[in-house]
Design a protein around this motif. Structure first.
Motif, PDB file in Angstrom:
ATOM      1  N   LYS A  36      43.398  53.838  39.687  1.00 12.31           N
ATOM      2  CA  LYS A  36      42.086  53.191  39.822  1.00 12.31           C
ATOM      3  C   LYS A  36      42.245  51.699  40.083  1.00 12.31           C
ATOM      4  O   LYS A  36      41.597  51.135  40.985  1.00 12.31           O
ATOM      5  CB  LYS A  36      41.272  53.436  38.558  1.00 12.31           C
ATOM      6  CG  LYS A  36      39.861  52.872  38.577  1.00 12.31           C
ATOM      7  CD  LYS A  36      39.116  53.265  37.318  1.00 12.31           C
ATOM      8  CE  LYS A  36      37.659  52.762  37.340  1.00 12.31           C
ATOM      9  NZ  LYS A  36      37.575  51.299  37.327  1.00 12.31           N
ATOM     10  N   GLU A  37      43.105  51.031  39.313  1.00 13.97           N
ATOM     11  CA  GLU A  37      43.271  49.588  39.490  1.00 13.97           C
ATOM     12  C   GLU A  37      43.930  49.236  40.813  1.00 13.97           C
ATOM     13  O   GLU A  37      43.573  48.256  41.457  1.00 13.97           O
ATOM     14  CB  GLU A  37      44.069  49.004  38.322  1.00 13.97           C
ATOM     15  CG  GLU A  37      43.292  48.980  37.021  1.00 13.97           C
ATOM     16  CD  GLU A  37      43.672  47.811  36.140  1.00 13.97           C
ATOM     17  OE1 GLU A  37      44.287  46.847  36.627  1.00 13.97           O
ATOM     18  OE2 GLU A  37      43.340  47.872  34.940  1.00 13.97           O
ATOM     19  N   LEU A  38      44.914  50.023  41.220  1.00 10.74           N
ATOM     20  CA  LEU A  38      45.574  49.750  42.494  1.00 10.74           C
ATOM     21  C   LEU A  38      44.600  49.879  43.659  1.00 10.74           C
ATOM     22  O   LEU A  38      44.652  49.102  44.618  1.00 10.74           O
ATOM     23  CB  LEU A  38      46.758  50.698  42.686  1.00 10.74           C
ATOM     24  CG  LEU A  38      47.993  50.394  41.838  1.00 10.74           C
ATOM     25  CD1 LEU A  38      48.998  51.533  41.925  1.00 10.74           C
ATOM     26  CD2 LEU A  38      48.645  49.090  42.272  1.00 10.74           C
ATOM     27  N   LYS A  39      43.707  50.851  43.589  1.00 11.82           N
ATOM     28  CA  LYS A  39      42.728  51.035  44.660  1.00 11.82           C
ATOM     29  C   LYS A  39      41.701  49.914  44.672  1.00 11.82           C
ATOM     30  O   LYS A  39      41.147  49.580  45.718  1.00 11.82           O
ATOM     31  CB  LYS A  39      42.040  52.386  44.502  1.00 11.82           C
ATOM     32  CG  LYS A  39      42.944  53.569  44.800  1.00 11.82           C
ATOM     33  CD  LYS A  39      42.250  54.896  44.548  1.00 11.82           C
ATOM     34  CE  LYS A  39      43.190  56.054  44.857  1.00 11.82           C
ATOM     35  NZ  LYS A  39      42.563  57.376  44.571  1.00 11.82           N
ATOM     36  N   GLU A  40      41.451  49.308  43.503  1.00 12.78           N
ATOM     37  CA  GLU A  40      40.460  48.236  43.411  1.00 12.78           C
ATOM     38  C   GLU A  40      41.049  46.861  43.686  1.00 12.78           C
ATOM     39  O   GLU A  40      40.302  45.903  43.918  1.00 12.78           O
ATOM     40  CB  GLU A  40      39.820  48.244  42.016  1.00 12.78           C
ATOM     41  CG  GLU A  40      38.966  49.484  41.747  1.00 12.78           C
ATOM     42  CD  GLU A  40      38.460  49.535  40.317  1.00 12.78           C
ATOM     43  OE1 GLU A  40      38.918  48.705  39.486  1.00 12.78           O
ATOM     44  OE2 GLU A  40      37.613  50.396  40.018  1.00 12.78           O
ATOM     45  N   ARG A  41      42.365  46.728  43.665  1.00 13.62           N
ATOM     46  CA  ARG A  41      43.004  45.426  43.855  1.00 13.62           C
ATOM     47  C   ARG A  41      42.866  44.942  45.288  1.00 13.62           C
ATOM     48  O   ARG A  41      42.977  45.715  46.235  1.00 13.62           O
ATOM     49  CB  ARG A  41      44.499  45.487  43.507  1.00 13.62           C
ATOM     50  CG  ARG A  41      44.774  45.392  42.024  1.00 13.62           C
ATOM     51  CD  ARG A  41      46.264  45.265  41.760  1.00 13.62           C
ATOM     52  NE  ARG A  41      46.507  45.122  40.342  1.00 13.62           N
ATOM     53  CZ  ARG A  41      46.480  43.961  39.691  1.00 13.62           C
ATOM     54  NH1 ARG A  41      46.235  42.853  40.359  1.00 13.62           N
ATOM     55  NH2 ARG A  41      46.708  43.903  38.399  1.00 13.62           N
ATOM     56  N   ASP A  42      42.647  43.619  45.437  1.00 14.22           N
ATOM     57  CA  ASP A  42      42.613  43.028  46.773  1.00 14.22           C
ATOM     58  C   ASP A  42      44.016  42.913  47.353  1.00 14.22           C
ATOM     59  O   ASP A  42      44.214  42.975  48.558  1.00 14.22           O
ATOM     60  CB  ASP A  42      41.966  41.641  46.725  1.00 14.22           C
ATOM     61  CG  ASP A  42      40.493  41.719  46.340  1.00 14.22           C
ATOM     62  OD1 ASP A  42      39.862  42.741  46.643  1.00 14.22           O
ATOM     63  OD2 ASP A  42      39.996  40.757  45.734  1.00 14.22           O
ATOM     64  N   VAL A  43      45.012  42.728  46.474  1.00  9.76           N
ATOM     65  CA  VAL A  43      46.397  42.553  46.928  1.00  9.76           C
ATOM     66  C   VAL A  43      47.015  43.921  47.210  1.00  9.76           C
ATOM     67  O   VAL A  43      47.161  44.746  46.309  1.00  9.76           O
ATOM     68  CB  VAL A  43      47.227  41.815  45.872  1.00  9.76           C
ATOM     69  CG1 VAL A  43      48.674  41.679  46.334  1.00  9.76           C
ATOM     70  CG2 VAL A  43      46.623  40.450  45.598  1.00  9.76           C
ATOM     71  N   GLN A  44      47.347  44.189  48.451  1.00 11.52           N
ATOM     72  CA  GLN A  44      47.928  45.470  48.837  1.00 11.52           C
ATOM     73  C   GLN A  44      49.358  45.332  49.332  1.00 11.52           C
ATOM     74  O   GLN A  44      50.038  46.333  49.551  1.00 11.52           O
ATOM     75  CB  GLN A  44      47.065  46.129  49.917  1.00 11.52           C
ATOM     76  CG  GLN A  44      45.654  46.437  49.433  1.00 11.52           C
ATOM     77  CD  GLN A  44      44.803  47.088  50.505  1.00 11.52           C
ATOM     78  OE1 GLN A  44      45.223  47.224  51.645  1.00 11.52           O
ATOM     79  NE2 GLN A  44      43.600  47.482  50.143  1.00 11.52           N
ATOM     80  N   THR A  45      49.815  44.103  49.526  1.00 16.46           N
ATOM     81  CA  THR A  45      51.184  43.856  49.971  1.00 16.46           C
ATOM     82  C   THR A  45      51.813  42.779  49.090  1.00 16.46           C
ATOM     83  O   THR A  45      51.117  42.028  48.400  1.00 16.46           O
ATOM     84  CB  THR A  45      51.230  43.395  51.441  1.00 16.46           C
ATOM     85  OG1 THR A  45      50.475  42.175  51.579  1.00 16.46           O
ATOM     86  CG2 THR A  45      50.641  44.458  52.361  1.00 16.46           C
ATOM     87  N   LYS A  46      53.134  42.740  49.096  1.00 17.06           N
ATOM     88  CA  LYS A  46      53.905  41.739  48.360  1.00 17.06           C
ATOM     89  C   LYS A  46      53.632  41.779  46.854  1.00 17.06           C
ATOM     90  O   LYS A  46      53.810  40.786  46.162  1.00 17.06           O
ATOM     91  CB  LYS A  46      53.637  40.332  48.894  1.00 17.06           C
ATOM     92  CG  LYS A  46      53.960  40.151  50.371  1.00 17.06           C
ATOM     93  CD  LYS A  46      53.718  38.717  50.803  1.00 17.06           C
ATOM     94  CE  LYS A  46      53.992  38.520  52.277  1.00 17.06           C
ATOM     95  NZ  LYS A  46      53.752  37.123  52.696  1.00 17.06           N
TER      96      LYS A  46
END
Length: 360
Positions: free
Chosen positions: A201-211
């Motif tokens: 859930k948190e990974l899908k909501e995060r703006d940061v998708q790289t690095k």
């Protein structure tokens, strides 16, 4: 003896040949140029492209060349070859990789019976085992285990040992790079409880998708000079470089690909988490320190907000799973055994991590 009438046509033919020869040669070169460009264009259209947009520079071979040492971008790594996503056997939003020893089948079964069940179809969970030094009986047992569960990754050319854990992680990331199309990877241990559903859930909501490098960091850990963690080859500085504890940390796919494709240049130190911190230290990485990752070598206790809970075994694992299923909380009883800290990125690493009560 030739007559004047015979000499005149011969001279005209010679002059004409001299004039036409450069023109014919130019036409031939032009045709060759057009043909060459057509072949190169065809090859370029068929060339596989990497998943990261990593570029190749003409005249430079190998994947070891990096533009800036102060804070490099992953997109500036020059790689020798790339792997197309279409050629990969598996696809997942999140991959969970768990290095484990051949004999720890009871730990693996405990995870299968507990938090593995919290994952949906967008998560792949794999135990990783070195197979090189195993006898036939041990190998056969593991093969049968994999037939039943289908969640083992065999490193046939690697022998398991604690001192070789960093090298094992490198080989594991190479397997991941070659076989899975994914967005994030969690490296964790077989004595860690993972709130998989909350991490997704948190990974899908995060703006940061790289690095992304997400975990519980330390920046002032002293270099071990004795015991099982003894490090004889560390000479970079007086302490380890900032790293996320190995009980559980998450990398975005671009960083995992970087590790895999540059493995032959990366120095494996005694501890795999220390090694990961050193490998990623020169990169332009977004490091996220999160106290909800209870991932240190010594547990801080159990709090319902934890996403990663390290040093949990058998009955404790089952009790926490039962609590999650029945109440949505993690801990049968919340308890803090050790103080935690918020990493201060604005000071030197030696001043980073001042523990205090009141932080989970």
């Amino acid at each position: 003896m030739s007559t004047n009438s015979e000499v005149l046509p011969a001279n005209m033919c010679t002059r004409l040949s001299r004039r036409l020869m450069p023109l014919l040669l130019a036409m031939l070169l032009f045709v060759l140029y057009i043909a060459t460009q057509a072949v190169l264009k065809c090859q370029a259209s068929n060339q596989p492209h990497g998943t990261l947009g990593i570029r190749r520079l003409r005249g430079i071979y190998g994947n070891e060349v990096i533009r800036k040492l102060g804070g490099i971008s992953v997109n500036e790594v020059i790689e020798e070859k790339s792997v197309t996503t279409s050629s990969k056997r598996l696809k997942a939003f999140l991959v969970i990789l768990i290095p484990t020893g051949p004999k720890y089948v009871w730990r693996r079964n405990t995870l299968r019976e507990t938090w593995f069940k919290l994952a949906d179809e967008n998560v792949i969970q794999r135990f990783v085992i070195g197979m090189k030094s195993l006898d036939k009986n041990a190998t056969d047992l593991l093969v049968e285990e994999n037939k039943e569960h289908g969640d083992l990754v065999f490193l046939w050319d690697f022998s398991d040992s604690y001192g070789g854990l960093a090298a094992k992680v490198l080989k594991t990331f190479q397997w991941l790079d070659e076989n899975v199309d994914f967005q994030y990877v969690l490296k964790t241990d077989d004595d860690t409880f993972v709130r998989t559903e909350l991490l997704q859930k948190e990974l899908k909501e995060r703006d940061v998708q790289t690095k992304l490098f997400w975990g519980f960091f330390s920046g002032k850990s002293p270099v071990h000079k004795e015991g099982i963690y003894e490090e004889k080859d560390w000479f970079l500085c007086d302490t380890y470089l900032p790293y996320a504890f190995g009980g559980g940390y998450i990398l975005s796919a671009d960083l995992a690909h970087f590790i895999a494709r540059n493995a032959h240049w990366l120095k494996p130190y005694k501890s795999e988490d220390v090694s990961m911190g050193a490998w990623l230290s020169p990169l332009d990485v977004f490091r996220v320190h999160d106290p909800r990752f209870n991932s240190e070598h010594e547990s801080r206790g159990c709090m319902d907000d934890y996403l990663i809970n390290h040093k949990v075994y058998d009955e404790g694992m089952k009790a926490q799973y039962k609590q999650v299923i029945e109440t949505g909380r993690l801990c049968p009883k919340e308890v803090l055994k050790r103080r935690s800290y918020i990493y201060n990125w604005n000071v030197p690493p030696s001043q980073c991590c001042n523990r205090s009560w009141g932080i989970i």
